[in-house]
Design an enzyme around this catalytic site. Structure first.
Site, PDB file in Angstrom:
ATOM      1  N   GLU A 143       8.464  51.270  22.140  1.00 52.83           N
ATOM      2  CA  GLU A 143       9.596  52.118  21.777  1.00 52.83           C
ATOM      3  C   GLU A 143       9.193  53.567  22.000  1.00 52.83           C
ATOM      4  OE1 GLU A 143      11.539  51.665  18.022  1.00 52.83           O
ATOM      5  OE2 GLU A 143      11.367  49.477  18.008  1.00 52.83           O
ATOM      6  N   TRP A 151      16.187  41.879  19.857  1.00 56.12           N
ATOM      7  CA  TRP A 151      16.000  41.099  18.633  1.00 56.12           C
ATOM      8  C   TRP A 151      16.313  39.626  18.870  1.00 56.12           C
ATOM      9  CZ3 TRP A 151      13.581  44.947  17.820  1.00 56.12           C
ATOM     10  CH2 TRP A 151      13.883  46.058  17.050  1.00 56.12           C
ATOM     11  N   TRP A 163      13.737  53.737  23.935  1.00 56.50           N
ATOM     12  CA  TRP A 163      14.668  53.309  22.884  1.00 56.50           C
ATOM     13  C   TRP A 163      15.848  54.262  22.915  1.00 56.50           C
ATOM     14  CZ3 TRP A 163      14.857  49.302  19.358  1.00 56.50           C
ATOM     15  CH2 TRP A 163      15.886  49.390  18.409  1.00 56.50           C
ATOM     16  N   GLU A 170       7.837  46.687  13.703  1.00 57.13           N
ATOM     17  CA  GLU A 170       7.254  47.755  12.896  1.00 57.13           C
ATOM     18  C   GLU A 170       6.753  47.293  11.525  1.00 57.13           C
ATOM     19  OE1 GLU A 170      10.227  50.843  12.820  1.00 57.13           O
ATOM     20  OE2 GLU A 170       9.712  51.524  14.837  1.00 57.13           O
TER      21      GLU A 170
END
Length: 447
Positions: free
Chosen positions: A342, A104, A384, A222
Site C-alpha cells: 500500500e 479483500w 492505494w 495491517e
C-alpha cells in the site's frame, strides 16, 4: 446472401445464440458455463526476487511488480449489475501494464454482503462474487493478493471474531488481542482459511489452491495489537497461521500484511519509524517477516497520515528512508522480497498543478526501478487505491480514478514499462511491436 440459406441455417443459429444469451444473463448464478482462460504460471521466490514458474517448462522469469489496490472487488461482484465495473477495473489495470491487484477476500458479520455470516457459515452468492473476481483477473492475465481478515473493524475484522466467541458463551477477553491467542477464535479463523483456500470456483471449476491468478495469501490487513505486551502472541499467531495455510496449499506465496513498523528492540531502526507510537503496536517488521513460511515481506507507506504535521520536504525525507531501510533489510537481513503493498497519499493537496501523490509515488517508483536494475529485494509497489466510475462509495481520501489524473496515470504506465524494459529479452524486437503499451518508450540508467 441466399434466402434459402438464411432460413435453413442462419436464422436457426441466431435463434440458438439468442437463447443461450438469455439463459446466461438470467441463470448464470445457477449453471456453470464453459470458460476459456489463459494459461498462467505460479509465482515463487528465488532469494530476494519474485519469479514466474512457467507452466510449460522449467524456465523462470523474474518479476518486479507494478500494481494497485481495489479492496472493493468482491463486494461489487455480488450483484450482476455492478460486475461490469469490476471487469472494467481489472481490464484498465492490465491496459496500464500492471500485473498484481490486492483486494479483500473477507467480509465478516451480519452485513448485507457479508461473506462469513457466522463462524463457518457462508453466503454462497458473495463467494460467487469472489469467484468472478478471480476469473476476471485471470482473463486479464493479472494476479491477486487476497487478504483474509481485517485488523480494523471495517468488514468485521478481528473484533467480529471476538464477538462471535462471546456470543457463543466462551469466556474470552474483550480485548481484540484475544483474536491472536484464544484457541476457539483461532479455530474460527483456521476454518475460514480452509473454506477459502480449498474452495472450487463456481465459474471456472478450478480450486483456489490450484489457481495461478492468485499471487499470494495475506494473513491480515495491517495486524496490530492493543497492547505491546501482546507482541509474542502475534508472532506465534503468524507462525501458526502461515504454517496452516502451507499445509493446505504449497503452490501459493504467503505474506503477513504488515505496515512495516520496527519493534522496540530494533534500536538501530527506531528513528526510521514515523513516530514512537509505531513501536508500541506489537508488530515488528524484521521478526514477523523472518518466519520461514512467510515468503515475502509486506510494507505500507502513508507519509500524510503517519507524519501529518511535517511539510512536503520532511515527508519526502521520511519516505526515502522508510523505503531504503526496508529494501536493505529485505536484501541483507531477511533475504526475501519486499513488496510495498500500500502506497497512499492525500489527493486534495496541490502545488504547481501537481498533487503530492505525484511526488511521493515517483519517489517509490524510482526506488523500485533502481532495485530492479540491481536485482535487489525491492520487488514492487501497489498504489492505494484505484476506482472506476460508479463505485465512488468505496473511495477514501487516498482513492483515485487514475485516468482522471493524467500525470499520475502516465507515471503508472511509465513504471510498468520501465520494469518491463529491465527484463526484456529482446529489446529491439519489443520496440517494433506497434500495438505494445510501451512502444517507443526507451529507458536508461539516468531515468
Amino acid at each position: 446472401m441466399d434466402a434459402e440459406w438464411k432460413q435453413k441455417r442462419l436464422y436457426p443459429l441466431l435463434g440458438i445464440f439468442s437463447i443461450l444469451l438469455l439463459l446466461y444473463f438470467n441463470f448464470s448464478d445457477h449453471f456453470n458455463f464453459p470458460v476459456w482462460l489463459p494459461t498462467l504460471g505460479f509465482v515463487g521466490t528465488n532469494a530476494t526476487r519474485f519469479v514466474v514458474l512457467e507452466p510449460d517448462g522449467p524456465h523462470q522469469s523474474t518479476l518486479y511488480i507494478n500494481g494497485w489496490n481495489s479492496y472493493w472487488l468482491m463486494e461489487a461482484s455480488v450483484w450482476g449489475t455492478s460486475r461490469s465495473r469490476v471487469s472494467k477495473m481489472l481490464r484498465k489495470g492490465a491496459e496500464m501494464g500492471m500485473t498484481v491487484c490486492r483486494t479483500w477476500a473477507f467480509n465478516d458479520g451480519d452485513g448485507p454482503n457479508a461473506l462469513q455470516i457466522s463462524p463457518g457459515v457462508f453466503n454462497e452468492k458473495v463467494f460467487q462474487g469472489l469467484d468472478y473476481v478471480i476469473v476476471e483477473a485471470r482473463r486479464n492475465r493479472l494476479r491477486l493478493i487476497l487478504s483474509l481478515v481485517n485488523n480494523l473493524n471495517a468488514f468485521g475484522g478481528k473484533a467480529q471474531y471476538v464477538r462471535w466467541a462471546q456470543e457463543a458463551g466462551i469466556n474470552v477477553s474483550s480485548s481484540t488481542d484475544s483474536f491472536f491467542s484464544h484457541p476457539t477464535i483461532k479455530d474460527y479463523y483456521k476454518a475460514y482459511i480452509k473454506a477459502v483456500v480449498t474452495r472450487k470456483n463456481s465459474i471456472s471449476g478450478v480450486k483456489y489452491s490450484e489457481e495461478p491468478a492468485i499471487f499470494a495469501w495475506e494473513l491480515m490487513n495491517e495486524p496490530r495489537c492493543e497492547s505491546s505486551s501482546s507482541a509474542p502472541i502475534l508472532q506465534a499467531w503468524i507462525k501458526e497461521m502461515a504454517s496452516f495455510i502451507k499445509a493446505l496449499d504449497r503452490k501459493h506465496l504467503v505474506t503477513v500484511g504488515l505496515e512495516g513498523f520496527y519493534g522496540p528492540k530494533k534500536t538501530e531502526r527506531s528513528d526510521v519509524n514515523p513516530g514512537d507510537w509505531a513501536a508500541k503496536l506489537g508488530s515488528d517488521f524484521i521478526q514477523n517477516s523472518a518466519i520461514d513460511d512467510i515468503d515475502f515481506a509486506s510494507v505500507h507507506a502513508y507519509p500524510d497520515s503517519w507524519v501529518p504535521d511535517a511539510d512536503l520536504e520532511e515527508k519526502a525525507n521520511f519516505l526515502t528512508r522508510w523505503v531504503d531501510f526496508h529494501i536493505s533489510d529485505g536484501e541483507y537481513v531477511l533475504k526475501k522480497p519486499v513488496l510495498f503493498t500500500e502506497v497512499g497519499s492525500l489527493m486534495h493537496r496541490k502545488k504547481q498543478g501537481l498533487h503530492d501523490t505525484d511526488t511521493f509515488l515517483k519517489m517509490v517508483y524510482n526506488e523500485i526501478y533502481n532495485s530492479a536494475k540491481k536485482r535487489q529485494a525491492g520487488a514492487g509497489a501497489l498504489i492505494w487505491q484505484l476506482l472506476v466510475e460508479g463505485v465512488e462509495e468505496y473511495g477514501d481520501q487516498f482513492s483515485i480514478v487514475a485516468w482522471d489524473y493524467p500525470s499520475i496515470y502516465e507515471m503508472m504506465v511509465e513504471q510498468s514499462c520501465r520494469l518491463r524494459s529491465v527484463f526484456a529479452e529482446d529489446q529491439i524486437k519489443r520496440e517494433l511491436q506497434h500495438g505494445d503499451l510501451c512502444f517507443g518508450k526507451v529507458f536508461n540508467d539516468s531515468d
